[in-house]
Design a protein around this motif. Structure first.
Motif, PDB file in Angstrom:
ATOM      1  N   GLU A  27       0.943  -1.073  -0.182  1.00  0.00           N
ATOM      2  CA  GLU A  27      -0.126   0.131   0.045  1.00  0.00           C
ATOM      3  C   GLU A  27       0.773   1.264   0.151  1.00  0.00           C
ATOM      4  O   GLU A  27       0.637   2.175  -0.590  1.00  0.00           O
ATOM      5  CB  GLU A  27      -1.219  -0.170   1.119  1.00  0.00           C
ATOM      6  N   ASP A  28       2.137   1.122   0.692  1.00  0.00           N
ATOM      7  CA  ASP A  28       2.943   2.224   0.643  1.00  0.00           C
ATOM      8  C   ASP A  28       3.552   2.458  -0.971  1.00  0.00           C
ATOM      9  O   ASP A  28       3.491   3.536  -1.144  1.00  0.00           O
ATOM     10  CB  ASP A  28       4.022   2.141   1.522  1.00  0.00           C
ATOM     11  N   ALA A  29       3.743   1.439  -1.371  1.00  0.00           N
ATOM     12  CA  ALA A  29       4.214   1.406  -2.811  1.00  0.00           C
ATOM     13  C   ALA A  29       3.246   2.102  -3.764  1.00  0.00           C
ATOM     14  O   ALA A  29       3.501   2.845  -4.504  1.00  0.00           O
ATOM     15  CB  ALA A  29       4.566   0.170  -3.328  1.00  0.00           C
ATOM     16  N   TRP A  30       1.998   1.775  -3.469  1.00  0.00           N
ATOM     17  CA  TRP A  30       0.773   2.687  -4.340  1.00  0.00           C
ATOM     18  C   TRP A  30       0.860   4.101  -3.974  1.00  0.00           C
ATOM     19  O   TRP A  30       0.911   4.978  -4.838  1.00  0.00           O
ATOM     20  CB  TRP A  30      -0.388   1.905  -3.731  1.00  0.00           C
ATOM     21  N   ASP A  31       1.106   4.473  -2.772  1.00  0.00           N
ATOM     22  CA  ASP A  31       1.021   5.810  -1.969  1.00  0.00           C
ATOM     23  C   ASP A  31       2.298   6.496  -2.843  1.00  0.00           C
ATOM     24  O   ASP A  31       2.057   7.601  -3.550  1.00  0.00           O
ATOM     25  CB  ASP A  31       1.162   5.942  -0.929  1.00  0.00           C
ATOM     26  N   ILE A  32       3.545   5.878  -3.060  1.00  0.00           N
ATOM     27  CA  ILE A  32       4.547   6.590  -3.666  1.00  0.00           C
ATOM     28  C   ILE A  32       4.274   6.411  -5.234  1.00  0.00           C
ATOM     29  O   ILE A  32       4.713   7.723  -5.688  1.00  0.00           O
ATOM     30  CB  ILE A  32       5.809   5.408  -3.629  1.00  0.00           C
ATOM     31  N   ALA A  33       3.786   5.812  -5.786  1.00  0.00           N
ATOM     32  CA  ALA A  33       3.451   5.876  -7.312  1.00  0.00           C
ATOM     33  C   ALA A  33       2.459   6.831  -7.583  1.00  0.00           C
ATOM     34  O   ALA A  33       2.503   7.483  -8.560  1.00  0.00           O
ATOM     35  CB  ALA A  33       3.200   4.257  -7.691  1.00  0.00           C
ATOM     36  N   ALA A  34       1.368   6.835  -6.725  1.00  0.00           N
ATOM     37  CA  ALA A  34       0.309   7.717  -6.869  1.00  0.00           C
ATOM     38  C   ALA A  34       0.758   9.143  -6.783  1.00  0.00           C
ATOM     39  O   ALA A  34       0.307  10.139  -7.684  1.00  0.00           O
ATOM     40  CB  ALA A  34      -0.780   7.452  -6.128  1.00  0.00           C
ATOM     41  N   ILE A  35       1.602   9.378  -5.890  1.00  0.00           N
ATOM     42  CA  ILE A  35       2.233  10.726  -5.561  1.00  0.00           C
ATOM     43  C   ILE A  35       2.980  11.155  -6.863  1.00  0.00           C
ATOM     44  O   ILE A  35       2.839  12.259  -7.470  1.00  0.00           O
ATOM     45  CB  ILE A  35       2.958  10.932  -4.302  1.00  0.00           C
ATOM     46  N   THR A  36       3.716  10.024  -7.214  1.00  0.00           N
ATOM     47  CA  THR A  36       4.701  10.353  -8.528  1.00  0.00           C
ATOM     48  C   THR A  36       3.779  10.449  -9.764  1.00  0.00           C
ATOM     49  O   THR A  36       4.149  11.705 -10.518  1.00  0.00           O
ATOM     50  CB  THR A  36       5.690   9.219  -8.642  1.00  0.00           C
ATOM     51  N   ALA A  37       2.879   9.801  -9.873  1.00  0.00           N
ATOM     52  CA  ALA A  37       1.982  10.132 -11.263  1.00  0.00           C
ATOM     53  C   ALA A  37       1.319  11.242 -11.108  1.00  0.00           C
ATOM     54  O   ALA A  37       1.032  12.017 -12.103  1.00  0.00           O
ATOM     55  CB  ALA A  37       0.902   8.877 -11.177  1.00  0.00           C
ATOM     56  N   PHE A  38       0.542  11.690  -9.922  1.00  0.00           N
ATOM     57  CA  PHE A  38      -0.165  12.887 -10.004  1.00  0.00           C
ATOM     58  C   PHE A  38       0.689  13.980 -10.157  1.00  0.00           C
ATOM     59  O   PHE A  38       0.482  15.072 -10.906  1.00  0.00           O
ATOM     60  CB  PHE A  38      -0.601  13.209  -8.218  1.00  0.00           C
ATOM     61  N   PHE A  39       1.875  14.180  -9.491  1.00  0.00           N
ATOM     62  CA  PHE A  39       2.641  15.359  -9.856  1.00  0.00           C
ATOM     63  C   PHE A  39       3.401  15.295 -11.386  1.00  0.00           C
ATOM     64  O   PHE A  39       3.717  16.340 -11.746  1.00  0.00           O
ATOM     65  CB  PHE A  39       3.762  15.467  -8.580  1.00  0.00           C
ATOM     66  N   ALA A  40       3.420  14.247 -12.004  1.00  0.00           N
ATOM     67  CA  ALA A  40       3.946  14.156 -13.292  1.00  0.00           C
ATOM     68  C   ALA A  40       2.944  15.006 -14.006  1.00  0.00           C
ATOM     69  O   ALA A  40       3.425  15.658 -14.863  1.00  0.00           O
ATOM     70  CB  ALA A  40       3.834  12.776 -13.861  1.00  0.00           C
ATOM     71  N   MET A  41       1.584  14.978 -13.530  1.00  0.00           N
ATOM     72  CA  MET A  41       0.532  15.615 -14.497  1.00  0.00           C
ATOM     73  C   MET A  41       0.735  17.023 -13.857  1.00  0.00           C
ATOM     74  O   MET A  41       0.681  18.021 -14.856  1.00  0.00           O
ATOM     75  CB  MET A  41      -0.560  15.069 -14.040  1.00  0.00           C
ATOM     76  N   SER A  42       0.808  17.203 -12.723  1.00  0.00           N
ATOM     77  CA  SER A  42       1.171  18.625 -12.164  1.00  0.00           C
ATOM     78  C   SER A  42       2.215  19.296 -12.764  1.00  0.00           C
ATOM     79  O   SER A  42       2.201  20.595 -13.216  1.00  0.00           O
ATOM     80  CB  SER A  42       1.016  18.672 -10.642  1.00  0.00           C
ATOM     81  N   ASN A  43       3.342  18.659 -12.989  1.00  0.00           N
ATOM     82  CA  ASN A  43       4.586  19.272 -13.439  1.00  0.00           C
ATOM     83  C   ASN A  43       4.280  19.535 -15.045  1.00  0.00           C
ATOM     84  O   ASN A  43       4.801  20.717 -15.505  1.00  0.00           O
ATOM     85  CB  ASN A  43       5.514  18.313 -13.617  1.00  0.00           C
ATOM     86  N   ARG A  44       3.387  19.122 -15.851  1.00  0.00           N
ATOM     87  CA  ARG A  44       3.176  19.340 -17.193  1.00  0.00           C
ATOM     88  C   ARG A  44       2.286  20.477 -17.224  1.00  0.00           C
ATOM     89  O   ARG A  44       2.393  21.248 -18.251  1.00  0.00           O
ATOM     90  CB  ARG A  44       2.833  18.032 -17.818  1.00  0.00           C
ATOM     91  N   LEU A  45       1.299  20.498 -16.371  1.00  0.00           N
ATOM     92  CA  LEU A  45       0.577  21.638 -16.400  1.00  0.00           C
ATOM     93  C   LEU A  45       1.265  22.923 -16.013  1.00  0.00           C
ATOM     94  O   LEU A  45       1.221  24.080 -16.612  1.00  0.00           O
ATOM     95  CB  LEU A  45      -0.602  21.441 -15.213  1.00  0.00           C
ATOM     96  N   ALA A  46       2.343  22.787 -15.263  1.00  0.00           N
ATOM     97  CA  ALA A  46       3.069  23.947 -14.723  1.00  0.00           C
ATOM     98  C   ALA A  46       3.894  24.313 -16.007  1.00  0.00           C
ATOM     99  O   ALA A  46       4.180  25.566 -16.206  1.00  0.00           O
ATOM    100  CB  ALA A  46       4.079  23.493 -13.624  1.00  0.00           C
ATOM    101  N   HIS A  47       4.513  23.450 -16.979  1.00  0.00           N
ATOM    102  CA  HIS A  47       5.321  23.643 -17.956  1.00  0.00           C
ATOM    103  C   HIS A  47       4.493  24.323 -18.993  1.00  0.00           C
ATOM    104  O   HIS A  47       4.600  25.256 -19.530  1.00  0.00           O
ATOM    105  CB  HIS A  47       5.697  22.311 -18.508  1.00  0.00           C
ATOM    106  N   LEU A  48       2.980  23.794 -19.108  1.00  0.00           N
ATOM    107  CA  LEU A  48       2.219  24.453 -20.041  1.00  0.00           C
ATOM    108  C   LEU A  48       1.864  25.914 -19.717  1.00  0.00           C
ATOM    109  O   LEU A  48       1.949  26.727 -20.700  1.00  0.00           O
ATOM    110  CB  LEU A  48       0.809  23.682 -20.166  1.00  0.00           C
ATOM    111  N   THR A  49       1.652  26.164 -18.675  1.00  0.00           N
ATOM    112  CA  THR A  49       0.988  27.418 -18.176  1.00  0.00           C
ATOM    113  C   THR A  49       2.357  28.416 -17.882  1.00  0.00           C
ATOM    114  O   THR A  49       2.249  29.429 -17.633  1.00  0.00           O
ATOM    115  CB  THR A  49       0.574  27.536 -16.822  1.00  0.00           C
TER     116      THR A  49
END
Length: 244
Positions: free
Chosen positions: A201-223
């Protein structure tokens, strides 16, 4: 709804430190200057239109839905400034709500083996991989506050492999970076985490945070989202408790 969300987005004890660190000697704003900044922010639009925040238009607060304005004002009143991510994402209110709802689920949950500092360190390390200035700067500041380690994120920014990380932190970041790079995830990755005390479950949390912020990073690049200047000094100087 907004009050409930902000109470989870920003924990009281941590946000007291957050707000105090902004007013520390040597920081960008202090004393009367901070009071002026707070007052100006409360009476202005959601963004200073003379400041570079995003390449997309920043809506005026009078044009935003009430729940979003309420959330912005509460975050601002507790921290002394409004992080630019709130301003930039308010360009699309429905997506704003979805973004911060999922952010809250990932970053402020009370279950699992990840600490608040762990979560911020994952964001910093993976945002470096994704070359996201906004998330590296803002989440480094939050890591300094939660971890009480003012130099660790600076080391991670240069090279996490040579940073003074505990074995547990190193295994966590190794896994996060594997997910961030889209490496093939195998049982060996999970075993490496289990050796230092993490479970599936911790591995899921690590991966989910990584995935969510991959999206956030790309929105930051876009804007072309820019970090608030206040973030750069936060958590670097210990709070002087005698002045509380």
């Amino acid at each position: 709804m907004a009050t409930n969300l902000v109470s989870k987005l920003i924990r009281p004890a941590a946000f007291t430190q957050f707000a105090s660190s902004v007013a520390q000697p040597g920081c960008l704003f202090r004393g009367k200057a901070m009071a002026v900044v707070k007052a100006a922010n409360r009476h202005s639009s959601s963004g200073d239109h003379t400041e570079k925040i995003s390449r997309y238009p920043i809506p005026y607060r009078k044009d935003l839905p009430y729940d979003i304005v309420e959330l912005m004002e509460e975050v601002e009143s507790k921290g002394g400034f409004l992080p630019n991510v709130f301003k930039a994402l308010s360009h699309r209110p429905a997506e704003f709500r979805a973004f911060f709802a999922y952010y809250n689920e990932l970053m402020n949950k009370d279950t699992g083996g990840l600490t608040k500092a762990d979560r911020e360190l994952i964001v910093v390390a993976t945002s470096i991989q994704n070359k996201c200035l906004y998330c590296v700067i803002s989440h480094s500041a939050l890591h300094r506050i939660y971890s009480k380690k003012p130099t660790l994120c600076d080391q991670v920014i240069v090279n996490y492999e040579t940073a003074e990380l505990a074995p547990r932190e190193r295994a966590m970041l190794d896994f996060a970076l594997a997910v961030c790079r889209c490496d093939t995830i195998t049982e060996e990755h999970f075993k490496s985490l289990e050796k230092v005390g993490f479970d599936r479950e911790d591995a899921w949390d690590i991966a989910a945070i990584t995935a969510f912020f991959a999206m956030s990073n790309r929105l930051a690049h876009l804007t072309d989202m820019r970090p608030n200047l206040e973030f750069f000094n936060m958590g670097r100087v210990p709070r002087d408790k005698s002045k509380d």
